[in-house]
Motif scaffolding. Structure first.
Motif, PDB file in Angstrom:
ATOM      1  N   ALA A  16       0.839  -1.201   0.000  1.00 14.81           N
ATOM      2  CA  ALA A  16       0.000   0.000   0.000  1.00 14.81           C
ATOM      3  C   ALA A  16       0.873   1.250   0.000  1.00 14.81           C
ATOM      4  O   ALA A  16       0.586   2.224  -0.709  1.00 14.81           O
ATOM      5  N   ALA A  17       1.947   1.208   0.780  1.00 19.96           N
ATOM      6  CA  ALA A  17       2.870   2.344   0.821  1.00 19.96           C
ATOM      7  C   ALA A  17       3.485   2.604  -0.552  1.00 19.96           C
ATOM      8  O   ALA A  17       3.599   3.755  -0.987  1.00 19.96           O
ATOM      9  N   VAL A  18       3.847   1.545  -1.241  1.00 14.81           N
ATOM     10  CA  VAL A  18       4.425   1.697  -2.579  1.00 14.81           C
ATOM     11  C   VAL A  18       3.392   2.306  -3.536  1.00 14.81           C
ATOM     12  O   VAL A  18       3.706   3.228  -4.297  1.00 14.81           O
ATOM     13  N   ALA A  19       2.164   1.808  -3.494  1.00 15.17           N
ATOM     14  CA  ALA A  19       1.113   2.343  -4.375  1.00 15.17           C
ATOM     15  C   ALA A  19       0.893   3.824  -4.109  1.00 15.17           C
ATOM     16  O   ALA A  19       0.769   4.629  -5.047  1.00 15.17           O
ATOM     17  N   LEU A  20       0.854   4.219  -2.837  1.00 13.69           N
ATOM     18  CA  LEU A  20       0.658   5.629  -2.489  1.00 13.69           C
ATOM     19  C   LEU A  20       1.846   6.482  -2.920  1.00 13.69           C
ATOM     20  O   LEU A  20       1.680   7.604  -3.417  1.00 13.69           O
ATOM     21  N   ALA A  78       1.433  15.300  -1.698  1.00 16.58           N
ATOM     22  CA  ALA A  78       2.384  15.269  -0.581  1.00 16.58           C
ATOM     23  C   ALA A  78       1.821  14.462   0.587  1.00 16.58           C
ATOM     24  O   ALA A  78       2.567  13.723   1.251  1.00 16.58           O
ATOM     25  N   LEU A  79       0.526  14.570   0.836  1.00 16.24           N
ATOM     26  CA  LEU A  79      -0.102  13.779   1.892  1.00 16.24           C
ATOM     27  C   LEU A  79      -0.011  12.289   1.589  1.00 16.24           C
ATOM     28  O   LEU A  79       0.195  11.474   2.494  1.00 16.24           O
ATOM     29  N   GLN A  80      -0.146  11.940   0.319  1.00 14.09           N
ATOM     30  CA  GLN A  80      -0.027  10.527  -0.054  1.00 14.09           C
ATOM     31  C   GLN A  80       1.390  10.016   0.204  1.00 14.09           C
ATOM     32  O   GLN A  80       1.567   8.891   0.681  1.00 14.09           O
ATOM     33  N   VAL A  81       2.366  10.817  -0.102  1.00 13.80           N
ATOM     34  CA  VAL A  81       3.758  10.409   0.144  1.00 13.80           C
ATOM     35  C   VAL A  81       4.010  10.294   1.649  1.00 13.80           C
ATOM     36  O   VAL A  81       4.652   9.338   2.108  1.00 13.80           O
TER      37      VAL A  81
END
Length: 140
Positions: A16-20, A78-81
């Protein structure tokens, strides 16, 4: 069996972190040049043959691409990162931020007609929900 399930949940959070991160960085990297171009009156730049953040439903409903609109989208990216970094560390705040940033991103993906955003966003949400039980354990 429980150890295998826990490992799978941790991997789901990492995925999920990679997708975001891919979504946030991929779309976010184009925001500063787009802001500059719009601010200078040149309109949205063309990236890979498509207008970056222009020509979508926002414009169809009379909402032109402006510096504040692009800046808001840059903040969502930026929030997604940030959510990706927190999720990678299995922080509960990362899961909440991921869900919020995907919901906010959905408005922009629709308005700018960005077809990849919803795919990555939906993937991230499913993976966050699947990995949720692994959040409370903290980083290892």
């Amino acid at each position: 069996m429980a150890a295998g399930a826990d490992r799978w949940r941790r991997q789901a959070l990492r995925a999920a972190a990679v997708a975001l991160a891919v979504d946030g960085i991929g779309f976010g990297v184009v925001v500063p040049p787009a802001v500059l171009a719009v601010a200078q009156g040149r309109g949205v730049p063309v990236v890979l043959g498509f207008p970056a953040y222009g020509g979508g439903p926002f414009e169809g409903y009379g909402l032109p691409t402006t510096v504040p609109l692009l800046t808001a989208f840059g903040v969502v990216c930026a929030l997604q990162v940030a959510a990706a970094v927190l999720l990678w560390r299995r922080r509960p705040a990362g899961a909440v931020l991921a869900l919020v940033s995907v919901a906010l991103g959905g408005v922009f993906w629709w308005g700018f007609a960005l077809p990849v955003g919803p795919v990555l966003g939906l993937l991230a949400v499913v993976l966050v929900l699947a990995g949720w039980p692994a959040l409370a354990q903290g980083p290892r």
